[in-house]
Scaffold this motif. Sequence first.
Motif, PDB file in Angstrom:
ATOM      1  N   GLN A 272       0.810  -1.213   0.000  1.00 39.97           N
ATOM      2  CA  GLN A 272       0.000   0.000   0.000  1.00 39.97           C
ATOM      3  C   GLN A 272       0.848   1.271   0.000  1.00 39.97           C
ATOM      4  O   GLN A 272       0.312   2.363  -0.060  1.00 39.97           O
ATOM      5  N   SER A 273       2.158   1.130   0.065  1.00 41.71           N
ATOM      6  CA  SER A 273       3.021   2.304   0.083  1.00 41.71           C
ATOM      7  C   SER A 273       3.461   2.718  -1.309  1.00 41.71           C
ATOM      8  O   SER A 273       4.146   3.720  -1.468  1.00 41.71           O
ATOM      9  N   ASP A 274       3.077   1.969  -2.335  1.00 42.39           N
ATOM     10  CA  ASP A 274       3.440   2.287  -3.706  1.00 42.39           C
ATOM     11  C   ASP A 274       2.698   3.544  -4.142  1.00 42.39           C
ATOM     12  O   ASP A 274       1.460   3.561  -4.192  1.00 42.39           O
ATOM     13  N   SER A 275       3.412   4.611  -4.489  1.00 41.78           N
ATOM     14  CA  SER A 275       2.775   5.881  -4.852  1.00 41.78           C
ATOM     15  C   SER A 275       1.959   5.754  -6.130  1.00 41.78           C
ATOM     16  O   SER A 275       0.900   6.372  -6.264  1.00 41.78           O
ATOM     17  N   VAL A 276       2.438   4.963  -7.078  1.00 41.63           N
ATOM     18  CA  VAL A 276       1.713   4.789  -8.334  1.00 41.63           C
ATOM     19  C   VAL A 276       0.352   4.155  -8.071  1.00 41.63           C
ATOM     20  O   VAL A 276      -0.677   4.592  -8.582  1.00 41.63           O
ATOM     21  N   THR A 277       0.330   3.112  -7.236  1.00 43.98           N
ATOM     22  CA  THR A 277      -0.924   2.449  -6.905  1.00 43.98           C
ATOM     23  C   THR A 277      -1.856   3.382  -6.141  1.00 43.98           C
ATOM     24  O   THR A 277      -3.075   3.369  -6.341  1.00 43.98           O
ATOM     25  N   CYS A 278      -1.308   4.202  -5.270  1.00 49.75           N
ATOM     26  CA  CYS A 278      -2.131   5.160  -4.517  1.00 49.75           C
ATOM     27  C   CYS A 278      -2.812   6.156  -5.458  1.00 49.75           C
ATOM     28  O   CYS A 278      -3.980   6.521  -5.254  1.00 49.75           O
ATOM     29  N   ILE A 279      -2.102   6.583  -6.490  1.00 45.77           N
ATOM     30  CA  ILE A 279      -2.693   7.494  -7.466  1.00 45.77           C
ATOM     31  C   ILE A 279      -3.843   6.805  -8.181  1.00 45.77           C
ATOM     32  O   ILE A 279      -4.927   7.380  -8.380  1.00 45.77           O
ATOM     33  N   HIS A 280      -3.618   5.536  -8.541  1.00 43.80           N
ATOM     34  CA  HIS A 280      -4.696   4.788  -9.207  1.00 43.80           C
ATOM     35  C   HIS A 280      -5.920   4.667  -8.309  1.00 43.80           C
ATOM     36  O   HIS A 280      -7.058   4.790  -8.774  1.00 43.80           O
ATOM     37  N   MET A 281      -5.705   4.431  -7.024  1.00 40.34           N
ATOM     38  CA  MET A 281      -6.839   4.255  -6.124  1.00 40.34           C
ATOM     39  C   MET A 281      -7.613   5.564  -5.925  1.00 40.34           C
ATOM     40  O   MET A 281      -8.833   5.551  -5.761  1.00 40.34           O
ATOM     41  N   ASN A 282      -6.909   6.679  -5.950  1.00 36.15           N
ATOM     42  CA  ASN A 282      -7.610   7.964  -5.886  1.00 36.15           C
ATOM     43  C   ASN A 282      -8.466   8.176  -7.129  1.00 36.15           C
ATOM     44  O   ASN A 282      -9.586   8.705  -7.049  1.00 36.15           O
ATOM     45  N   LEU A 283      -7.945   7.750  -8.277  1.00 38.02           N
ATOM     46  CA  LEU A 283      -8.744   7.822  -9.501  1.00 38.02           C
ATOM     47  C   LEU A 283      -9.972   6.927  -9.388  1.00 38.02           C
ATOM     48  O   LEU A 283     -11.072   7.308  -9.780  1.00 38.02           O
ATOM     49  N   HIS A 284      -9.793   5.732  -8.836  1.00 34.87           N
ATOM     50  CA  HIS A 284     -10.922   4.828  -8.623  1.00 34.87           C
ATOM     51  C   HIS A 284     -11.968   5.474  -7.700  1.00 34.87           C
ATOM     52  O   HIS A 284     -13.177   5.346  -7.929  1.00 34.87           O
ATOM     53  N   GLY A 285     -11.490   6.160  -6.663  1.00 38.58           N
ATOM     54  CA  GLY A 285     -12.412   6.817  -5.740  1.00 38.58           C
ATOM     55  C   GLY A 285     -13.227   7.905  -6.425  1.00 38.58           C
ATOM     56  O   GLY A 285     -14.445   8.030  -6.192  1.00 38.58           O
ATOM     57  N   ARG A 341      11.962  11.041 -16.182  1.00 39.72           N
ATOM     58  CA  ARG A 341      13.027  11.136 -15.186  1.00 39.72           C
ATOM     59  C   ARG A 341      13.597   9.773 -14.812  1.00 39.72           C
ATOM     60  O   ARG A 341      14.477   9.700 -13.968  1.00 39.72           O
ATOM     61  N   VAL A 342      13.092   8.725 -15.394  1.00 35.83           N
ATOM     62  CA  VAL A 342      13.582   7.359 -15.164  1.00 35.83           C
ATOM     63  C   VAL A 342      13.672   7.059 -13.663  1.00 35.83           C
ATOM     64  O   VAL A 342      14.693   6.610 -13.156  1.00 35.83           O
ATOM     65  N   TYR A 343      12.591   7.346 -12.957  1.00 40.64           N
ATOM     66  CA  TYR A 343      12.474   7.017 -11.538  1.00 40.64           C
ATOM     67  C   TYR A 343      13.485   7.750 -10.666  1.00 40.64           C
ATOM     68  O   TYR A 343      13.666   7.401  -9.527  1.00 40.64           O
ATOM     69  N   ASN A 344      14.159   8.755 -11.199  1.00 47.36           N
ATOM     70  CA  ASN A 344      15.208   9.416 -10.427  1.00 47.36           C
ATOM     71  C   ASN A 344      14.739  10.750  -9.876  1.00 47.36           C
ATOM     72  O   ASN A 344      15.506  11.681  -9.827  1.00 47.36           O
ATOM     73  N   VAL A 345      13.509  10.853  -9.508  1.00 43.70           N
ATOM     74  CA  VAL A 345      12.982  12.119  -9.034  1.00 43.70           C
ATOM     75  C   VAL A 345      12.386  11.921  -7.647  1.00 43.70           C
ATOM     76  O   VAL A 345      11.822  10.866  -7.342  1.00 43.70           O
ATOM     77  N   TYR A 346      12.566  12.964  -6.836  1.00 39.45           N
ATOM     78  CA  TYR A 346      11.976  12.929  -5.502  1.00 39.45           C
ATOM     79  C   TYR A 346      11.276  14.259  -5.265  1.00 39.45           C
ATOM     80  O   TYR A 346      11.864  15.336  -5.420  1.00 39.45           O
ATOM     81  N   ILE A 347      10.017  14.193  -4.914  1.00 39.29           N
ATOM     82  CA  ILE A 347       9.219  15.384  -4.598  1.00 39.29           C
ATOM     83  C   ILE A 347       8.728  15.226  -3.162  1.00 39.29           C
ATOM     84  O   ILE A 347       8.096  14.226  -2.825  1.00 39.29           O
ATOM     85  N   HIS A 348       9.043  16.216  -2.348  1.00 35.70           N
ATOM     86  CA  HIS A 348       8.672  16.167  -0.940  1.00 35.70           C
ATOM     87  C   HIS A 348       7.159  16.125  -0.797  1.00 35.70           C
ATOM     88  O   HIS A 348       6.437  16.948  -1.365  1.00 35.70           O
ATOM     89  N   ARG A 349       6.663  15.119  -0.033  1.00 34.10           N
ATOM     90  CA  ARG A 349       5.230  14.933   0.189  1.00 34.10           C
ATOM     91  C   ARG A 349       4.465  14.924  -1.135  1.00 34.10           C
ATOM     92  O   ARG A 349       3.477  15.630  -1.334  1.00 34.10           O
ATOM     93  N   TYR A 350       4.938  14.097  -2.030  1.00 34.49           N
ATOM     94  CA  TYR A 350       4.397  14.029  -3.385  1.00 34.49           C
ATOM     95  C   TYR A 350       2.906  13.663  -3.376  1.00 34.49           C
ATOM     96  O   TYR A 350       2.084  14.348  -3.986  1.00 34.49           O
ATOM     97  N   LEU A 351       2.548  12.593  -2.663  1.00 33.30           N
ATOM     98  CA  LEU A 351       1.151  12.146  -2.649  1.00 33.30           C
ATOM     99  C   LEU A 351       0.223  13.171  -2.007  1.00 33.30           C
ATOM    100  O   LEU A 351      -0.905  13.377  -2.457  1.00 33.30           O
ATOM    101  N   LEU A 352       0.687  13.818  -0.949  1.00 33.50           N
ATOM    102  CA  LEU A 352      -0.129  14.825  -0.283  1.00 33.50           C
ATOM    103  C   LEU A 352      -0.435  15.980  -1.230  1.00 33.50           C
ATOM    104  O   LEU A 352      -1.576  16.465  -1.299  1.00 33.50           O
TER     105      LEU A 352
END
Length: 524
Positions: A272-285, A341-352
């Motif tokens: 459940q910590s996968d950010s990609v999956t969390c984005i998908h679940m928000n779309l589902h919601g 960015r080939v997975y080489n990016v970090y955004i602080h509190r990205y999901l929030l």
Amino acid sequence: MDTHVSLFVCLCLLAAQSIPAETTSELLTLMKHLERPRGRTMPSRVKHIHRLEQMLLNTSFCGHNLTLQTDAIQSLVFELGCSFPGLSLSSATLPNVPQAWAPHGMQFPAELTKEACVASQPARLRLICVYFFTAQLFQDDSNSSLLNNYVLGAKLDNRTVNNLQNPVNISFWHNRSLEGYTVTCVFWKEGASQHSWGAWSPEGCYTEQPSPSQVLCRCNHLTYFAVLMQLSGDPVPAELLVPLEYISLVGCSISVVATLLTILLYAHSRKQSDSVTCIHMNLHGSVLLLNVTFLLSSQMALPTVPRSVCTVLAATLHYALLSCLTWMAIEGFNLYLLLGRVYNVYIHRYLLKLCVLGWGFPALLVLLLLVIKSSVYGPHVISFSKSQENGTSFQNVSMCWVRSPVVHRVLVMGYGGLTSLFNLLVLAWALRILCRLRAPDKALSSWAYRDTVMVLGLTVLLGTTWALAFFSFGVFLLPQIFLFTIFNSLYGFFLFLWFCSQRRHSATEAKAEMEAISSSQTTH
């Protein structure tokens, strides 16, 4: 068939001889005041209209008919009995009618006096007709456009006349063809608005078009009537109403069940910590909220449901759609980050930050609309055309939705168009990246392939299906309606299938990895 009596009219000069001069003067002065409503408060306008009605109902005059006329208002009074055969009024039979006035008419059935006569056997019944050839007194919150700016009203004593078996027929003509417009017969529902003294409603009225320049309203009650005009595309045949409703109902119901199942499967997942999956679940919601509110919108637009309930549901449906479109754009943005960015990016509190954008920004837009002008939400009428031997009639369907054409164009079509365009551009760019990754001299890693297929699948569904909304013209109209309804009502189900395929793909990869590790350990 009803036998109708012809209209004999006494104009202002004759009216002055049949009623006291001071009464005539007072009536004409009141009508002239109503012609100039600017600068007058809304309660003052309502008071003057009601006062005019009561004076016409109570004024004594000689003969059976009375007519008073000013530049923009005409008042007709008739004495009726219980043996009322029906009455047919037409501007063509009225003498001295200004040529600038467009033709119009009203036809009353013999049934009009039946209920009143059965209840009390009155000595007389008085029918008044008040015609306003200006729409300034009947401005609703949406500033609706009225055919010819005409409002034709009728009242029988102080009685409420409704649920007539034989309708009152109100005819409006225009000096040119009304092709390209959606016309809807409506009546003025007093007290139905917070900011005006009433609102236009299609309840109890049936719209027909016997000719391209005529609108015939068949209404089962007495009040003030008009015809709403709205620019429209090609008319949708009424025969498609039932299949489209059936497809929408079945498709959205399947999507609701599929989306709920997807969210439950995700809730029991370990990753459940996968950010990609969390984005998908928000779309589902957001899709779940959109489908549920859409299924309720037509039921809450019924006359028996309080207007405030429909307003809240319409705002919620608009919010769900904007949120869904926003999460679609977030999916495209996330695809850019994954591939660019080939997975080489970090955004602080990205999901929030994404949640604030996906859920908060649409909420801000809807709340601003509610604060500025809440009347943009409420019962919205959709017309379907039906060809008949004597012309074209229209069948109206109501739902709780955005009532303002400007808001619909900007915050529905414009917002959806930008989202679709953005996702289609990202899709084209992602396909180019994928082609380079598939070049013979470069290896395609399993994780890059997985995420590319995942987001490409989402982007195709989002961008392609919502872009169909911009093909509702000409030969594309009917195929577009069915394709758009099918794809977007079943969208939650398609996401569920894609979610299952991704889980299966992940499980296959995990199994292959475990077998490889086991084989390596056995070798050593």
